[in-house]
Design a protein around this motif. Structure first.
Motif, PDB file in Angstrom:
ATOM      1  N   ILE A   1       0.842  -1.135   0.180  1.00  0.00           N
ATOM      2  CA  ILE A   1      -0.102   0.003   0.050  1.00  0.00           C
ATOM      3  C   ILE A   1       1.149   1.384  -0.040  1.00  0.00           C
ATOM      4  O   ILE A   1       0.428   2.330  -0.785  1.00  0.00           O
ATOM      5  CB  ILE A   1      -0.925  -0.079   1.238  1.00  0.00           C
ATOM      6  CG1 ILE A   1      -2.185  -1.049   1.030  1.00  0.00           C
ATOM      7  CG2 ILE A   1      -1.696   1.352   1.359  1.00  0.00           C
ATOM      8  CD1 ILE A   1      -2.805  -1.445   2.413  1.00  0.00           C
ATOM      9  N   THR A   2       1.888   1.219   0.780  1.00  0.00           N
ATOM     10  CA  THR A   2       2.796   2.158   0.864  1.00  0.00           C
ATOM     11  C   THR A   2       3.366   2.605  -0.633  1.00  0.00           C
ATOM     12  O   THR A   2       3.738   3.784  -0.916  1.00  0.00           O
ATOM     13  CB  THR A   2       3.882   2.273   1.914  1.00  0.00           C
ATOM     14  OG1 THR A   2       3.372   1.979   3.077  1.00  0.00           O
ATOM     15  CG2 THR A   2       4.987   3.348   2.077  1.00  0.00           C
ATOM     16  N   THR A   3       3.957   1.452  -1.124  1.00  0.00           N
ATOM     17  CA  THR A   3       4.383   1.687  -2.534  1.00  0.00           C
ATOM     18  C   THR A   3       3.375   1.995  -3.498  1.00  0.00           C
ATOM     19  O   THR A   3       3.987   3.034  -4.316  1.00  0.00           O
ATOM     20  CB  THR A   3       5.052   0.175  -2.717  1.00  0.00           C
ATOM     21  OG1 THR A   3       5.677  -0.231  -2.105  1.00  0.00           O
ATOM     22  CG2 THR A   3       5.641   0.425  -4.288  1.00  0.00           C
ATOM     23  N   GLU A   4       2.259   1.812  -3.512  1.00  0.00           N
ATOM     24  CA  GLU A   4       1.233   2.376  -4.336  1.00  0.00           C
ATOM     25  C   GLU A   4       1.027   3.784  -4.025  1.00  0.00           C
ATOM     26  O   GLU A   4       0.775   4.709  -4.941  1.00  0.00           O
ATOM     27  CB  GLU A   4      -0.091   1.528  -4.375  1.00  0.00           C
ATOM     28  CG  GLU A   4       0.004  -0.034  -4.570  1.00  0.00           C
ATOM     29  CD  GLU A   4      -1.334  -0.664  -4.600  1.00  0.00           C
ATOM     30  OE1 GLU A   4      -2.027  -0.304  -3.721  1.00  0.00           O
ATOM     31  OE2 GLU A   4      -1.204  -1.769  -5.014  1.00  0.00           O
ATOM     32  N   LEU A   5       0.860   4.140  -2.798  1.00  0.00           N
ATOM     33  CA  LEU A   5       0.753   5.594  -2.560  1.00  0.00           C
ATOM     34  C   LEU A   5       1.850   6.539  -2.984  1.00  0.00           C
ATOM     35  O   LEU A   5       1.568   7.722  -3.659  1.00  0.00           O
ATOM     36  CB  LEU A   5       0.454   5.624  -1.090  1.00  0.00           C
ATOM     37  CG  LEU A   5      -0.779   5.361  -0.519  1.00  0.00           C
ATOM     38  CD1 LEU A   5      -0.750   5.568   1.023  1.00  0.00           C
ATOM     39  CD2 LEU A   5      -1.988   6.179  -0.953  1.00  0.00           C
ATOM     40  N   ILE A   6       3.073   6.089  -2.811  1.00  0.00           N
ATOM     41  CA  ILE A   6       4.270   6.819  -3.251  1.00  0.00           C
ATOM     42  C   ILE A   6       4.129   6.955  -4.717  1.00  0.00           C
ATOM     43  O   ILE A   6       4.386   7.995  -5.323  1.00  0.00           O
ATOM     44  CB  ILE A   6       5.675   5.853  -2.785  1.00  0.00           C
ATOM     45  CG1 ILE A   6       5.709   6.143  -1.551  1.00  0.00           C
ATOM     46  CG2 ILE A   6       6.653   6.687  -3.523  1.00  0.00           C
ATOM     47  CD1 ILE A   6       6.851   5.360  -0.692  1.00  0.00           C
ATOM     48  N   GLU A   7       3.752   5.831  -5.470  1.00  0.00           N
ATOM     49  CA  GLU A   7       3.751   5.892  -6.989  1.00  0.00           C
ATOM     50  C   GLU A   7       2.659   7.084  -7.564  1.00  0.00           C
ATOM     51  O   GLU A   7       2.870   7.638  -8.288  1.00  0.00           O
ATOM     52  CB  GLU A   7       3.291   4.544  -7.463  1.00  0.00           C
ATOM     53  CG  GLU A   7       4.609   3.577  -7.402  1.00  0.00           C
ATOM     54  CD  GLU A   7       4.190   2.338  -7.860  1.00  0.00           C
ATOM     55  OE1 GLU A   7       2.945   2.000  -8.158  1.00  0.00           O
ATOM     56  OE2 GLU A   7       4.991   1.263  -7.974  1.00  0.00           O
TER      57      GLU A   7
ATOM     58  N   GLY B   1       3.227  10.454  -9.456  1.00  0.00           N
ATOM     59  CA  GLY B   1       2.494  10.546 -10.624  1.00  0.00           C
ATOM     60  C   GLY B   1       2.146  11.980 -10.442  1.00  0.00           C
ATOM     61  O   GLY B   1       2.010  12.753 -11.599  1.00  0.00           O
ATOM     62  N   ALA B   2       1.447  12.246  -9.274  1.00  0.00           N
ATOM     63  CA  ALA B   2       0.417  13.577  -9.289  1.00  0.00           C
ATOM     64  C   ALA B   2       1.481  14.606  -9.431  1.00  0.00           C
ATOM     65  O   ALA B   2       1.367  15.748  -9.815  1.00  0.00           O
ATOM     66  CB  ALA B   2      -0.182  13.555  -8.277  1.00  0.00           C
ATOM     67  N   ALA B   3       2.559  14.582  -8.687  1.00  0.00           N
ATOM     68  CA  ALA B   3       3.689  15.617  -8.614  1.00  0.00           C
ATOM     69  C   ALA B   3       4.057  15.889 -10.096  1.00  0.00           C
ATOM     70  O   ALA B   3       4.474  16.985 -10.422  1.00  0.00           O
ATOM     71  CB  ALA B   3       4.784  15.261  -7.467  1.00  0.00           C
TER      72      ALA B   3
END
Length: 286
Positions: free
Chosen positions: A269-275, A279-281
């Motif tokens: 989950i942490t990896t997905e949030l970071i991605e 991406g948004a940034a």
């Protein structure tokens, strides 16, 4: 490293194992009650044999057991189980018999084995296959006196009359958590000579030899019946303890795997949030 799916499958498998071991513990507890009742009836039934062949000897410390009281030729009858998952009861019996074989051979004496129980047969066949003359497996449970008589017939068929003594090695039930190993020596009864049996009793002429033969066979059957009842209680109590330990170990493994699963899930989950955030940034920078 194991994936979440693999860890989840391990957790489910371990939970199923815990259900099985818990059920086996309850089944053994129910069987133990019946075996305790049968053992309580067998004790006074067999008490009379102590006056003729002495009491059983505790196999506590094998280093202190010498077996010097055994005669020149002995037939060893170890009682083991046909089923596993019952702790070390069969291993303890096998270890005691192996120790007896070694010490008897060192004293220049002879011994053979009539094995009762498949688990003991499998273990002793790797240690001393040449000593095993006969095996009795697939024993019906719960036992009774007719079963003990069948055991006695097998021992007689193995040539028990040709030996100077029969030594029964068995597990003895103490309580639900404790059992010990014993051996008992049963020597043939003679009607004449220096070793004449029951000299304090008078017999009709020419019948004492036949009476001694019949009494010896009945004494052997009675002792086998008691030892089998005692061993059955020890087996069920040991299986209860083994299944309880297995259930506890399964519970500990489930907790460990659950913690591992949660960490893997959290990491994903942490990896997905970071991605997503990265991406948004990147889109905002454009």
């Amino acid at each position: 490293m194991a994936t979440e799916k693999q860890i989840w499958n391990q957790i489910q498998s371990t939970k199923n194992i815990r259900k099985i071991t818990a059920s086996m513990k309850m089944v053994s507890a129910a069987k133990l009650k019946g075996d305790e009742n049968r053992l309580a009836l067998a004790k006074p039934f067999n008490k009379w044999t102590d006056a003729l062949c002495g009491e059983a000897v505790l196999l506590d410390d094998l280093n202190d057991i010498t077996y010097e009281e055994l005669p020149q030729r002995t037939l060893i009858v170890p009682l083991s189980s046909d089923k596993g998952l019952c702790g070390g009861i069969n291993t303890f019996i096998t270890r005691s018999v192996r120790d007896a074989i070694t010490k008897v051979a060192d004293q220049g004496k002879e011994c053979d084995i009539v094995m009762i129980g498949d688990k003991g047969r499998a273990q002793l066949s790797r240690i001393a296959p040449e000593k095993i003359t006969r095996c009795v497996t697939e024993v019906i449970s719960p036992g009774n006196f007719n079963l003990a008589a069948a055991f006695s017939s097998e021992i007689s068929a193995a040539g028990a009359a040709d030996y100077d003594a029969v030594m029964i090695v068995y597990n003895s039930y103490v309580n639900a958590a404790v059992y010990n190993q014993y051996y008992k020596i049963i020597k043939p009864m003679t009607a004449e000579g220096e070793a004449e049996s029951m000299v304090e009793y008078e017999f009709e002429p020419d019948v004492k030899s036949e009476v001694m033969t019949d009494l010896y066979e009945y004494m052997l059957t009675s002792q086998l019946y008691y030892c089998f009842m005692d061993g059955a209680c020890a087996e069920q109590s040991s299986r209860m303890t083994a299944m309880e330990n297995a259930s506890q170990n399964a519970g500990e493994m489930i907790n460990s795997l659950t913690l591992k699963y949660n960490r893997a899930r959290q990491s994903r989950i942490t990896t997905e949030l970071i991605e997503i955030i990265s991406g948004a940034a990147a889109l905002e920078d454009k």
